[in-house]
Enzyme design. Structure first.
Site, PDB file in Angstrom:
ATOM      1  N   GLU A  46       0.812  -1.212   0.000  1.00  0.00           N
ATOM      2  CA  GLU A  46       0.000   0.000   0.000  1.00  0.00           C
ATOM      3  C   GLU A  46       0.847   1.265   0.000  1.00  0.00           C
ATOM      4  OE1 GLU A  46      -1.964   3.389   1.846  1.00  0.00           O
ATOM      5  OE2 GLU A  46      -0.564   2.082   2.926  1.00  0.00           O
ATOM      6  N   ASP A 105       0.086  -9.113   3.898  1.00  0.00           N
ATOM      7  CA  ASP A 105      -1.203  -8.802   4.522  1.00  0.00           C
ATOM      8  C   ASP A 105      -2.395  -8.988   3.583  1.00  0.00           C
ATOM      9  OD1 ASP A 105      -0.079  -8.166   6.965  1.00  0.00           O
ATOM     10  OD2 ASP A 105       0.165  -6.052   6.466  1.00  0.00           O
ATOM     11  N   ARG A 137      -0.345 -18.796  27.794  1.00  0.00           N
ATOM     12  CA  ARG A 137       0.959 -18.412  27.252  1.00  0.00           C
ATOM     13  C   ARG A 137       0.752 -17.716  25.909  1.00  0.00           C
ATOM     14  NH1 ARG A 137       4.985 -21.462  29.882  1.00  0.00           N
ATOM     15  NH2 ARG A 137       4.193 -21.806  31.998  1.00  0.00           N
TER      16      ARG A 137
END
Length: 345
Positions: free
Chosen positions: A102, A126, A269
């Protein structure tokens, strides 16, 4: 014709496959190829080298980029556009192929509007670029994240723990959603939907009350969290800024894990995958997609299709306007995320 190639933004599996494909295809068009070092910085600093079959041999399977990369945006540098124009003229560059996400392609869009001959190739793990069904690098990142979730399942079950897996995704949750579905996660948290940690804790308690002894939570790094119903959403950052001047994300996984343990009493965790998702060899899918993008981008230059980006539509590689591709981010649609929610429980 002399054509320059750059890779900008975060590194990504498949970048070298695109570079290789462009150089190979350039031979058929009689182009002379130039590699710009470190993204747009290569033009600003006049730092480049010649790309040939020899310099791009044996790089198909390699992660990273032989050109180097950076998040430098010429429009945020003093006299940046003028310096880019002078470098293009001085080096006799007829066209630039910008491979990036982007940020890189938004700069490419503005340069195209200023009259420069630019062609774009969509790169980002992404998968947040509009105009294309998929970006290369996404499949590799999802495969890495899915393998991690698979591995976390066995240790979570053995120790009867809740494990939170933090994956990349600054603005969108494509990696988290895909890896969460593929890995059988019990909760998926994404930037598109603020995470209500009270509801997350209640959901995990219901699972354990129903006989499940462990849970897996996948959270994208850019997920905004709500600690309580009367508090607003907050984005978790490290307090530092990245090269592009954006807040550096980090820590949402730890906050989610701490809140789950505090609210449920279950040992929890966290595992942060971080840049592991960016590195290493690309999957076969990304190698093929990147190669197809590279060939098409070179053909776009030959055909004078400037101000456009190579894109995947269905199974076809097509040319789309750069302005349309960078106008807004491609977010995970509600109806797609609802598929993942079918399996929460």
């Amino acid at each position: 014709m002399k054509v320059a190639v750059l890779t900008g933004g975060g590194d990504c599996p498949g970048l070298n496959a695109v570079i290789r494909a462009i150089v190979r295809r350039a031979t058929a068009h009689g182009f002379e190829m130039m590699g710009l070092r470190d993204g747009w910085k290569g033009l600003l600093e006049d730092n480049h080298f010649r790309l040939t079959r020899e310099t791009t041999s044996g790089i198909l399977h390699r992660g990273g980029t032989i050109l180097g990369t950076s998040r430098v945006n010429p429009f945020k540098v003093e006299n940046g556009l003028e310096r880019v124009k002078r470098a293009i003229e001085r080096n006799g560059i007829h066209a630039v192929i910008a491979i990036g996400g982007e940020g890189t392609l938004s700069a490419a869009t503005r340069m195209s509007q200023e009259g420069l001959r630019i062609v774009g190739v969509p790169k980002t793990i992404d998968n947040d670029l509009n105009g294309t069904d998929f970006t290369f690098g996404f499949d590799t990142a999802v495969a890495i994240a899915t393998e991690a979730v698979d591995r976390l399942h066995s240790t979570a079950e053995s120790h009867k723990r809740v494990i939170v897996c933090e994956v990349m995704g600054r603005h969108v949750g494509w990696i988290a959603t895909y890896a969460g579905i593929a890995g059988g996660a019990d909760v998926i948290l994404v930037p598109e939907i603020p995470a209500d940690l009270e509801r997350v804790a209640e959901h995990i308690q219901r699972r354990h009350a129903g006989g499940r002894s462990f849970s897996i939570v996948v959270v994208a790094e850019g997920t905004r969290i709500k600690l309580s119903a009367d508090q607003g959403e907050q984005l978790v950052t490290s307090g530092a800024l990245d090269e592009a001047g954006r807040p550096r994300l980090g820590g949402v996984g730890n906050i989610v894990a701490n809140e789950i343990e505090r609210r449920t009493g279950f040992e929890t965790r966290v595992s942060v995958l971080g840049h592991i998702q960016r590195g290493g060899a690309p999957t076969a899918h990304d190698r093929v997609l990147a190669t197809r993008y590279g060939v098409h981008a070179c053909d776009m230059v030959a055909h004078g299709e400037f101000g456009k980006m190579a894109a995947l539509k269905g199974n076809e590689i097509v040319s789309v306007d750069l302005s349309a591709a960078t106008k807004e981010l491609k977010r995970v649609p509600k109806e797609f995320f609802e598929v993942a929610q079918v399996f929460f429980g």
